[in-house]
Design an enzyme around this catalytic site. Structure first.
Site, PDB file in Angstrom:
ATOM      1  N   LYS A   1     -28.438  23.450  70.798  1.00  0.00           N
ATOM      2  CA  LYS A   1     -27.902  24.190  71.947  1.00  0.00           C
ATOM      3  C   LYS A   1     -26.423  24.470  71.800  1.00  0.00           C
ATOM      4  CE  LYS A   1     -31.081  23.058  75.722  1.00  0.00           C
ATOM      5  NZ  LYS A   1     -31.164  22.529  77.095  1.00  0.00           N
TER       6      LYS A   1
ATOM      7  N   LYS B   1     -40.117  27.612  68.674  1.00  0.00           N
ATOM      8  CA  LYS B   1     -40.860  27.350  69.913  1.00  0.00           C
ATOM      9  C   LYS B   1     -40.590  28.442  70.948  1.00  0.00           C
ATOM     10  CE  LYS B   1     -37.583  24.543  72.425  1.00  0.00           C
ATOM     11  NZ  LYS B   1     -37.242  23.433  73.265  1.00  0.00           N
TER      12      LYS B   1
ATOM     13  N   LYS C   1     -37.071  29.642  76.991  1.00  0.00           N
ATOM     14  CA  LYS C   1     -36.464  30.452  78.045  1.00  0.00           C
ATOM     15  C   LYS C   1     -35.256  31.201  77.524  1.00  0.00           C
ATOM     16  CE  LYS C   1     -37.508  27.161  81.764  1.00  0.00           C
ATOM     17  NZ  LYS C   1     -37.007  25.912  82.356  1.00  0.00           N
TER      18      LYS C   1
HETATM   19  P1  AMP Z   1     -37.414  22.969  80.114  1.00  0.00           P
HETATM   20  O1  AMP Z   1     -37.733  24.386  80.384  1.00  0.00           O
HETATM   21  O2  AMP Z   1     -36.596  22.795  78.891  1.00  0.00           O
HETATM   22  O3  AMP Z   1     -36.878  22.228  81.289  1.00  0.00           O
HETATM   23  O4  AMP Z   1     -38.800  22.295  79.775  1.00  0.00           O
HETATM   24  C1  AMP Z   1     -39.717  21.867  80.766  1.00  0.00           C
HETATM   25  C2  AMP Z   1     -40.917  21.217  80.122  1.00  0.00           C
HETATM   26  O5  AMP Z   1     -41.650  22.171  79.340  1.00  0.00           O
HETATM   27  C3  AMP Z   1     -40.562  20.077  79.158  1.00  0.00           C
HETATM   28  O6  AMP Z   1     -41.517  19.036  79.295  1.00  0.00           O
HETATM   29  C4  AMP Z   1     -40.677  20.713  77.806  1.00  0.00           C
HETATM   30  O7  AMP Z   1     -40.973  19.780  76.803  1.00  0.00           O
HETATM   31  C5  AMP Z   1     -41.827  21.707  78.015  1.00  0.00           C
HETATM   32  N1  AMP Z   1     -41.741  22.837  77.093  1.00  0.00           N
HETATM   33  C6  AMP Z   1     -40.707  23.715  76.975  1.00  0.00           C
HETATM   34  N2  AMP Z   1     -40.958  24.641  76.034  1.00  0.00           N
HETATM   35  C7  AMP Z   1     -42.191  24.351  75.532  1.00  0.00           C
HETATM   36  C8  AMP Z   1     -43.037  24.946  74.537  1.00  0.00           C
HETATM   37  N3  AMP Z   1     -42.661  26.032  73.857  1.00  0.00           N
HETATM   38  N4  AMP Z   1     -44.244  24.385  74.290  1.00  0.00           N
HETATM   39  C9  AMP Z   1     -44.645  23.281  74.989  1.00  0.00           C
HETATM   40  N5  AMP Z   1     -43.902  22.667  75.932  1.00  0.00           N
HETATM   41  C10 AMP Z   1     -42.698  23.193  76.213  1.00  0.00           C
END
Ligand code: AMP
Ligand code: TRP
Length: 346
Positions: free
Chosen positions: A113, A209, A212
């Site tokens: 990041k 991956k 967002k």
């Molecule tokens: P975040 O948007 O970073 O707050 O992520 C929220 C949740 O979604 C966390 O548990 C992440 O590990 C999961 N997550 C985010 N991106 C992915 C992805 N591409 N595949 C699977 N899980 C994800």
């Protein structure tokens, strides 16, 4: 018997996508049956990188609406936003004094990041994993459902809990605050990295991956996308020219194909083998429309329910306020114990 306590968080930063949904939210819903669940919209984590204030408010409500629309029961369980419960920040400070700089220096997510210009990253971004440890430990949570990308942060959380337990072992014993089973004050939380799709990949590059923050909106399917957009994104998704293989081994070295098959399997609730039994030998021209139809079928009801809930922000805010109150009731006595253990005068 007391149900095991689950804690997890999602950042209110921009669009929720299929990776968040399959990797986290679907799991959150499943766990409700036999756990006491606490689901947190982590707005304090969000501001570790710049967030427009109005956008942060909007996004906090949107993530909450997604939780509710997906089937999280905010009456039976707890849904709230992090900044309303001050114990997260307070415990994070104590844990900052337990965690070592060397441990944080190994965090790959910070490196990703912060990018090349590390000197210019916020101190909060560097400290992000300690706040995450505080989130979990503030509730003595035992299980933490997350996607694969959070594995290292959970290992760090366990290390911090363990070091706190060791550093203060004598005092913890003196005060009679050692938990029965593990002999420490903080239970070591167990990561739950499982479920239909722990790592959904970008539609533009099967080795990255779905995220967002990817500049291309074509890399992800957002929970807010309409059916036409979903179909278009899947049509344009990167693939190779070969037909789908007959066996799972045949997906090796074909990350884009493996990702689309994985998404299909996760949404249909079947195995990769099942998908290949149906589509093996067929080209993407046939598979992609079937996948698009399935994605639309599964996401439309969630999408519609989210829109309905978002039309009443007052209701969402009330859910979060009520959740925060109940979260505080759990975290406050635990943090009082932390103060006693550390030797803060109260
Ligand atoms: P975040 O948007 O970073 O707050 O992520 C929220 C949740 O979604 C966390 O548990 C992440 O590990 C999961 N997550 C985010 N991106 C992915 C992805 N591409 N595949 C699977 N899980 C994800
Ligand atoms: N860091 C997590 C993510 O980006 C979000 C998060 C914050 C979290 N605090 C947490 C996840 C506590 C689980 C438990 O996905």
């Amino acid at each position: 018997m007391k149900k095991p306590r689950v804690f997890s968080g999602v950042q209110p930063t921009g669009n929720l996508h299929l990776g968040n949904y399959l990797g986290a939210i679907v799991r959150f819903v499943d766990l409700q049956k036999d756990h006491e669940c606490i689901y947190c919209v982590v707005d304090m984590h969000a501001i570790t990188v710049w967030q427009d204030p109005k956008e942060l408010l909007r996004s906090t409500r949107e993530v909450t609406a997604a939780f509710l629309a997906a089937g999280i029961d905010a009456k039976e369980h707890i849904v709230f936003n992090q900044s309303q419960v001050s114990q997260h920040a307070e415990l994070a400070w104590v844990l900052n004094c337990v965690a070592r700089i060397g441990w944080l220096n190994r965090m790959t997510q910070f490196k990703e990041k912060a990018g090349k210009n590390r000197e210019n990253a916020s101190v909060g971004l560097y400290d992000y994993p300690v706040l995450m440890a505080a989130d979990i430990l503030a509730y003595h949570a035992e299980k933490v459902p997350v996607g694969e990308d959070q594995k290292q942060h959970l290992e760090l959380t366990r290390d911090i809990a363990q070091k706190f337990n060791n550093d203060y072992a004598e005092r913890i014993a003196e005060l009679g605050l050692a938990g029965e089973e593990k002999g420490g004050f903080f239970p070591l939380p167990e990561p739950l990295i499982q479920g239909p799709a722990t790592r959904v990949m970008s539609l533009r590059d099967g080795t990255k991956k779905m995220s967002k923050s990817d500049p291309s909106d074509y890399s992800r399917i957002n929970l807010s996308d309409d059916p036409d957009t979903i179909a278009k994104k899947i049509r344009k998704a990167k693939t190779d020219p070969e037909p789908l293989p007959e066996t799972v081994e045949g997906l090796e070295g074909r990350p884009e194909a493996a990702n689309l098959v994985g998404i299909y399997a996760a949404l249909a609730g079947v195995s990769h083998e099942d998908v290949l039994r149906q589509f093996g030998g067929k080209g993407f021209a046939e598979f992609k429309p079937a996948l698009a139809e399935l994605v639309v079928e599964k996401l439309s009801p969630v999408n519609a329910e989210m829109k309905r809930i978002l039309a009443d922000p007052g209701y969402i805010d009330e859910v979060l306020r009520d959740g925060a109150e109940r979260a505080r009731a759990i975290a406050a006595p635990i943090f009082e114990d932390v103060k006693r253990i550390v030797g803060f005068l109260m």
